[in-house]
Scaffold this active site. Sequence first.
Site, PDB file in Angstrom:
ATOM      1  N   PHE A 250       0.811  -1.216   0.000  1.00 30.74           N
ATOM      2  CA  PHE A 250       0.000   0.000   0.000  1.00 30.74           C
ATOM      3  C   PHE A 250       0.851   1.276   0.000  1.00 30.74           C
ATOM      4  O   PHE A 250       0.370   2.341   0.348  1.00 30.74           O
ATOM      5  CB  PHE A 250      -0.992   0.005   1.170  1.00 30.74           C
ATOM      6  CG  PHE A 250      -2.138  -0.941   0.962  1.00 30.74           C
ATOM      7  CD1 PHE A 250      -3.355  -0.490   0.474  1.00 30.74           C
ATOM      8  CD2 PHE A 250      -1.993  -2.293   1.223  1.00 30.74           C
ATOM      9  CE1 PHE A 250      -4.396  -1.358   0.248  1.00 30.74           C
ATOM     10  CE2 PHE A 250      -3.037  -3.171   1.006  1.00 30.74           C
ATOM     11  CZ  PHE A 250      -4.247  -2.708   0.508  1.00 30.74           C
ATOM     12  N   CYS A 261     -15.123   0.355   0.339  1.00 28.48           N
ATOM     13  CA  CYS A 261     -14.687   0.170   1.724  1.00 28.48           C
ATOM     14  C   CYS A 261     -13.908   1.351   2.296  1.00 28.48           C
ATOM     15  O   CYS A 261     -14.339   1.977   3.262  1.00 28.48           O
ATOM     16  CB  CYS A 261     -13.846  -1.109   1.834  1.00 28.48           C
ATOM     17  SG  CYS A 261     -14.775  -2.621   1.540  1.00 28.48           S
TER      18      CYS A 261
END
Length: 455
Positions: A250, A261
């Site tokens: 990430f 989400c």
Amino acid sequence: MKIAVVGTGYVGLVSGVCFADAGNDVACIDVDAAKIARLEQGETVIYEPGLSEILARNLQAGRLTFTTDLAGAVSRAEVVFLAVGTPQAADGSADLTFLYQAVDQIGPHLSEDATLVTKSTVPVGTCTAIRKRLHESFGREADVASNPEFLREGSAVEDFKHPDRVVVGAVSERAAAKLTELYRPFVGDDRPLLVMSPESAELAKYVANAFLATKISFINEMANLCERLGGDVDNVRQGIGHDRRIGFEFLFPGIGYGGSCFPKDVKALSHIARQVGCESRMLNAVDDVNDAQKRTLFAKMEQTLGNLSGKRIAVWGLAFKPRTDDIREAPALVLIEELLRAGATVIAHDPEAMPNVRSCMGEATGFVDRPLDALIGADALAVCTEWDDYRSPDFAEMKRRMRSPVIFDGRNVYDPRTVAAAGFLYRSVGRPDVDGREEHSDPPVPTSVNAKAEI
């Protein structure tokens, strides 16, 4: 084990199909009769790699059924999963309207020893509220547990079958034991099943997504800093990612996160914290940085091309990430809306998401079936989703088709030196701009869209 899954959205469908593939008898329930009819014919209603094959296999084996008969399916089930939507309310909180409607419909039909499990992402205290609701409305002392999902769109089947961990929040030992048995095929020494309180389980889902969103916003902000200071975020990312305390996951700069989400869960967790007097300045900043990051590509376009009115812009990638057709909160849609407001013409391509964009945006945007066809007469290309389809293009053919050889890469898909050597002006995220236009001038672009070259 006999299982009922209420809701055939993303989480419910993947969960139901994968539970059936492990040998369970699964009934998936939805109020949308048309969707149920499609699923009964083996037609998946979402794009998720591997899902259609597993669905067809278990339909044929008779382990998987789809129905609108909630009472019948629930009354036979040992475990009932709630996988209905919990959309974001106006104040940022999770809207539990659909969840409580489902609880009220399920209540009269739960068998005596059934366990009701929340699979939906819900605020802390929801399991307790459901138990209280069942008791007050139906006189039931039901086992209610939390089992949050940690599926990544694009690899959800693999994530379900080989999870990093399975989280179960339960007060009742019987409920914990039942879910432990149900998940036995999917867990092991390196993939633990973690039993905790429902409150901790509910919070774990929000905290996981908020932390991952924080990493994305952090590296995006550092990428913007690199642009101002002359650094290269790829080098910076290498410099920090090899630190085992940080890692690379990430830490890929781009034009922001989207999907169902991260945006919703960051806002919901911030709202939860605010309710208990613990204002989360960090979560608020994560959300603000992400909103701003979605607009960076448009700012670069204005800076480079000037007045965008009348310009023709090609967009590659519409889904919020590759390997899905999900366009919820997709950065590409923010860019397209800004381009249209500025008077530009937008021609887009995406391997899976074009029907969804067409249904919500109509014909304001043009769509093509082949990536290269979007480039005919284009003043620039914007890459918004890092599909494999776009990773190794024919730059010479791209340049031949475009009016102006300019690429704005919102996902840092290409090597800047390669693109510059092909004669393009190339602007990406957090890396120095490169301009190879003067050294590589070519004949003018064609005016026909009949060229056959494809990526």
